[in-house]
Scaffold this active site. Structure first.
Site, PDB file in Angstrom:
ATOM      1  CG  ASN A   1      -7.108   1.543  -7.874  1.00  0.00           C
ATOM      2  OD1 ASN A   1      -8.220   2.047  -8.070  1.00  0.00           O
ATOM      3  ND2 ASN A   1      -6.789   0.938  -6.736  1.00  0.00           N
TER       4      ASN A   1
ATOM      5  CE  LYS B   1      -5.660   3.379  -4.387  1.00  0.00           C
ATOM      6  NZ  LYS B   1      -4.823   3.261  -3.215  1.00  0.00           N
TER       7      LYS B   1
ATOM      8  CG  HIS C   1      -7.258  -2.267  -3.506  1.00  0.00           C
ATOM      9  ND1 HIS C   1      -7.107  -1.543  -2.352  1.00  0.00           N
ATOM     10  CD2 HIS C   1      -6.304  -1.821  -4.363  1.00  0.00           C
ATOM     11  CE1 HIS C   1      -6.099  -0.683  -2.513  1.00  0.00           C
ATOM     12  NE2 HIS C   1      -5.600  -0.842  -3.725  1.00  0.00           N
TER      13      HIS C   1
ATOM     14  CD  GLU D   1      -7.221   1.849  -0.855  1.00  0.00           C
ATOM     15  OE1 GLU D   1      -8.020   2.044  -1.775  1.00  0.00           O
ATOM     16  OE2 GLU D   1      -6.052   2.306  -0.855  1.00  0.00           O
TER      17      GLU D   1
ATOM     18  CD  GLU E   1      -1.892  -2.944  -4.983  1.00  0.00           C
ATOM     19  OE1 GLU E   1      -1.476  -1.992  -5.652  1.00  0.00           O
ATOM     20  OE2 GLU E   1      -3.044  -2.985  -4.518  1.00  0.00           O
TER      21      GLU E   1
ATOM     22  N   GLY F   1      -0.086   4.123  -0.891  1.00  0.00           N
ATOM     23  CA  GLY F   1      -0.419   5.521  -0.595  1.00  0.00           C
ATOM     24  C   GLY F   1       0.462   6.166   0.464  1.00  0.00           C
TER      25      GLY F   1
ATOM     26  CB  SER G   1       4.574   4.189  -2.835  1.00  0.00           C
ATOM     27  OG  SER G   1       3.697   4.480  -1.766  1.00  0.00           O
TER      28      SER G   1
HETATM   29  P1  PGA Z   1      -0.524   3.849  -4.551  1.00  0.00           P
HETATM   30  O1  PGA Z   1      -1.751   2.826  -4.579  1.00  0.00           O
HETATM   31  O2  PGA Z   1       0.204   3.717  -5.862  1.00  0.00           O
HETATM   32  O3  PGA Z   1      -1.158   5.207  -4.364  1.00  0.00           O
HETATM   33  O4  PGA Z   1       0.346   3.471  -3.398  1.00  0.00           O
HETATM   34  C1  PGA Z   1      -1.619   1.552  -5.142  1.00  0.00           C
HETATM   35  C2  PGA Z   1      -2.909   0.795  -5.040  1.00  0.00           C
HETATM   36  O5  PGA Z   1      -3.676   1.005  -4.082  1.00  0.00           O
HETATM   37  O6  PGA Z   1      -3.213  -0.036  -5.906  1.00  0.00           O
END
Ligand code: PGA
Length: 260
Positions: free
Chosen positions: A12, A14, A102, A104, A178, A184, A220
């Site tokens: 992803n 983003k 997601h 976010e 997640e 992140g 992560s």
């Molecule tokens: P990350 O993000 O691997 O940077 O923690 C995962 C995600 O948002 O799907």
């Protein structure tokens, strides 16, 4: 139990990457991994909407075994929905999967379980595999509400989803667990803890559908923790954010995942 589709490693990107950065990514990625290795897993990348066309062309030209993904999809086919994207538009670019719900989108743009369920149902209808994201936030994790939160999110986000009636392909739905506090932050969930939740999700799914639905872990994931996570019984792959922008790291995550 592991899904027969695994391992699945989805990136992803983003709101990252320009056209030239994506060209550099694929150039390095191609030299970091062989086609034989790629064939041992299902690999996907979800770039920003602006790159879908160029990445789609690149994948076809270079015959890379990668599925193109989008970072969202709307429930309507067209209309007055400023800032949204339709499944019909994604179909034109050979988009194979779409990230939905997601954290976010949920936290920053108010997307609800009900909203996610409408998007998920529509993606399936248009032959796009939804990658439905669920996960608890830090406060819920600390107060040990993870199981309850995840189970409720899963049920509500699948409320309008009648897979039996809509099914087009064998791999119809993917769930990504997640934990919000792990996204992140560099703080991945402990493999055993993530496994317990992925296993719970699988049990809930079995009560809903008689289908093999892979469950991914996200938060992560990097080339160092990939092996200890993928060797867990109920983790079928990963949804990778930050590390999917680094071609060598992404290639290494795939390599760690195929040689279990
Ligand atoms: P990350 O993000 O691997 O940077 O923690 C995962 C995600 O948002 O799907």
């Amino acid at each position: 139990m592991k899904s027969s589709f695994g391992p699945l490693i989805l990136g992803n990107w983003k709101m990252n990457s320009s056209l030239s950065e994506s060209e550099n990514f694929f150039h390095s990625f191609k030299s970091s991994i062989s086609n034989t290795e790629l064939e041992q897993a299902i690999i996907g990348i979800a770039p920003p909407f602006t790159l879908l066309e160029s990445v789609s062309e690149y994948i076809q030209k270079s015959q890379l075994d990668i599925i193109l993904g989008s970072q969202n999809v709307h429930w309507a086919e067209k209309g007055a929905h400023t800032g949204e994207i339709s499944a019909l538009m994604l179909n034109e670019l050979n988009v194979g999967f779409s990230i939905i719900g997601h954290s976010e989108r949920r936290a920053l743009y108010g997307e609800s379980d009900e909203n996610a369920s409408r998007r998920t149902a529509n993606a399936i209808k248009h032959n796009i595999i939804p990658v439905l994201c669920i996960g608890e936030n830090e406060e819920e994790y600390r107060s040990q509400k993870t199981k309850e939160v995840v189970s409720t999110q899963l049920k509500k986000s699948l409320e309008n989803v009648n897979i039996e009636a809509d099914v087009h392909s064998e791999l119809t739905l993917i769930i990504a667990y997640e934990p919000v506090w792990a996204i992140g932050t560099g703080l991945s969930a402990k493999p055993e803890e993530a496994n317990v939740i992925c296993s719970l999700i699988k049990n809930e799914l079995q009560n809903l559908y008689a289908l093999d639905i892979p469950v991914l872990y996200g938060g992560s994931v990097d080339e160092k923790n990939a092996r200890s996570l993928i060797t867990q019984e109920s983790i079928d792959g990963f949804l990778v954010g930050g590390a999917s922008l680094k071609p060598e790291a992404f290639a290494q995550i795939i390599k760690e995942s195929i040689c279990q």
